[in-house]
Write a protein that holds these residues in place. Structure first.
Motif, PDB file in Angstrom:
ATOM      1  N   GLY A 109      -6.204 -16.332  -8.766  1.00 54.72           N
ATOM      2  CA  GLY A 109      -4.805 -15.922  -8.878  1.00 54.72           C
ATOM      3  C   GLY A 109      -4.490 -14.720  -8.008  1.00 54.72           C
ATOM      4  O   GLY A 109      -3.455 -14.681  -7.323  1.00 54.72           O
ATOM      5  N   THR A 111      -2.034 -14.805  -4.690  1.00 50.21           N
ATOM      6  CA  THR A 111      -0.873 -13.906  -4.671  1.00 50.21           C
ATOM      7  C   THR A 111      -0.873 -13.055  -3.412  1.00 50.21           C
ATOM      8  O   THR A 111       0.163 -12.932  -2.726  1.00 50.21           O
ATOM      9  N   GLY A 149       0.535 -15.984  -9.518  1.00 49.54           N
ATOM     10  CA  GLY A 149      -0.457 -15.026  -9.987  1.00 49.54           C
ATOM     11  C   GLY A 149      -0.384 -14.836 -11.487  1.00 49.54           C
ATOM     12  O   GLY A 149      -1.415 -14.805 -12.174  1.00 49.54           O
TER      13      GLY A 149
END
Length: 423
Positions: A171, A175, A85
């Protein structure tokens, strides 16, 4: 009847491979044009960025794999999710070349290896023994699904919000997905977990001593083993050759008079037969001799190269691409099964990690060789002849593994020797 939790692990692996590989490796091409136009980068510079990620994954894999043999998978998944992330945040906001290199060569590769490629394969192997080939083959279907499921939503994000916001969104999504996976996984089968087809609990073997399912073998000892180099080198050759041919399909088709749509359809059939090959392996895997089947798949690469080299029509190229998908689909699953069967689970993560840089090097060399051959000769004829020879070499190496004893067998002998001495 209670569902064996190993199949839940397989489902997590399928989803993990799909989203991680689909949103990174498979989606890279979507960002080439918008990023290069905004930042005034050449296509060569963009391809170098992709190379950073590939090299970074190869460098990080041995460390991730070794860690998995000593540290629980959950914290590795969590750390990988957060670092991935962070890598996407940096990519979306940074204007410094060094920050981009940090993200592409370190943070995102750790996320790919620790969040998917190495960690998920280790977990699947831990949960299965009787049906290991089937479980691994089903799990790696996600690698093919990623190229089908993820590019469209990624392209819509880029088109609607721009590439920077798309990277931020990807991202965050990856995550959250990996953190959810970390909450759902279980490290090992418990005493009450009985694998289908097994008559006893599937809990890990608690024998002490190196190898099998006891203590991990030292890296320097693994590197001295003939069968490590035979398996690692043969698999790396096969993966490098198959990948190089795959990325050559479209220009090959165009050079033989196909339209762009027809040439692109060769990749579609490649992906479809790759999924079918994994499902076929899941069906026959329990009944097959893995070493023999691997050698057969490698030998199949010879007629595939001949077919593609001398194909003169769309139908013949289509058939060659389909056969290539069969080889490409089975090879990763067969490799994972071979590693688990020959080395046991205690060193599985280490072996997977050590093979990754070999594969990355082979992929880079084979891809570069394919381009050089065409640039210098104007055709791929020499490439196909060379790749035929490499397929034969890879098959011969796999057959030579028969002359080596599995590490698990050696550990049995060590265990019996220790017990006799103690008595």
């Amino acid at each position: 009847m209670r569902i064996y939790y190993g199949w839940v692990i397989v489902a997590i692996a399928v989803i993990g491979y799909t989203v991680v590989m689909g949103a990174t490796t498979n989606a890279f091409g979507i960002f080439v044009v918008p990023v290069s136009q905004e930042l005034h980068l050449s296509r060569a510079a963009m391809n170098t960025a992709f190379a950073f990620t590939s090299i970074g994954s190869g460098v990080m894999a041995p460390f991730v794999g070794r860690a998995l043999d000593y540290v629980p998978a959950r914290p590795i998944l969590i750390a990988s999710a957060l670092l991935m992330g962070l890598g996407f945040v940096i990519l979306s906001q940074a204007h410094s070349m060094w920050l981009w290199i940090l993200a592409l060569a370190v943070l995102i590769p750790i996320g790919i290896d620790g969040g998917a490629l190495i960690t998920l394969s280790v977990l699947v192997a831990r949960w299965f023994k009787v049906q290991r080939t089937r479980a691994i083959a089903l799990s790696v279907v996600g690698m093919s699904l990623g190229s089908i499921v993820m590019p469209v939503p990624v392209s819509l994000l880029v088109q609607t919000f721009g590439w920077r916001m798309a990277l931020l969104t990807i991202g965050a999504f990856l995550t959250i997905a990996l953190l959810a996976a970390a909450l759902l996984i279980r490290e090992h089968p418990g005493a009450d977990d009985i694998e289908p087809g097994s008559l006893s609990p599937a809990s890990a073997d608690k024998r002490q001593g190196p190898g099998a399912d006891g203590q991990p073998v030292r890296v320097r000892d693994l590197l001295k083993m003939k069968q490590f180099w035979l398996i690692g080198t043969s698999v790396s050759i096969a993966l490098g050759v198959l990948t190089a041919i795959a990325i050559t399909l479209v220009p090959l088709g165009l050079g033989k008079g196909l339209t762009l749509v027809q040439a692109t359809s060769l990749l579609t059939i490649l992906g479809a037969t790759s999924v079918g090959a994994k499902l076929l392996l899941a069906w026959i895997g329990k009944r097959a001799n893995i070493l023999s089947l691997t050698a057969v798949i490698y030998f199949l690469g010879v007629p595939v190269n001949i077919a593609l080299n001398y194909a003169s029509s769309y139908v013949s190229l289509f058939a060659g691409a389909a056969a290539l998908g069969l080889c490409a689909g089975m090879t990763p699953a067969l490799m994972q099964t071979l590693v688990a069967d020959r080395f046991g689970l205690a060193s599985y993560g280490t072996i997977r990690g050590l093979i990754t840089p070999l594969s990355a090097l082979s992929l880079a060399l084979c891809s570069r060789f394919a381009g050089e051959v065409f640039d210098r000769t104007g055709s791929y004829h020499m490439m196909f002849l060379t790749f035929m020879a490499l397929h034969i070499v890879a098959a011969a190496m796999i057959l030579a593994v028969r002359s080596t004893a599995p590490l698990a067998c050696r550990s049995d002998e060590v265990g019996r020797g220790v017990s006799a001495t103690s008595a």
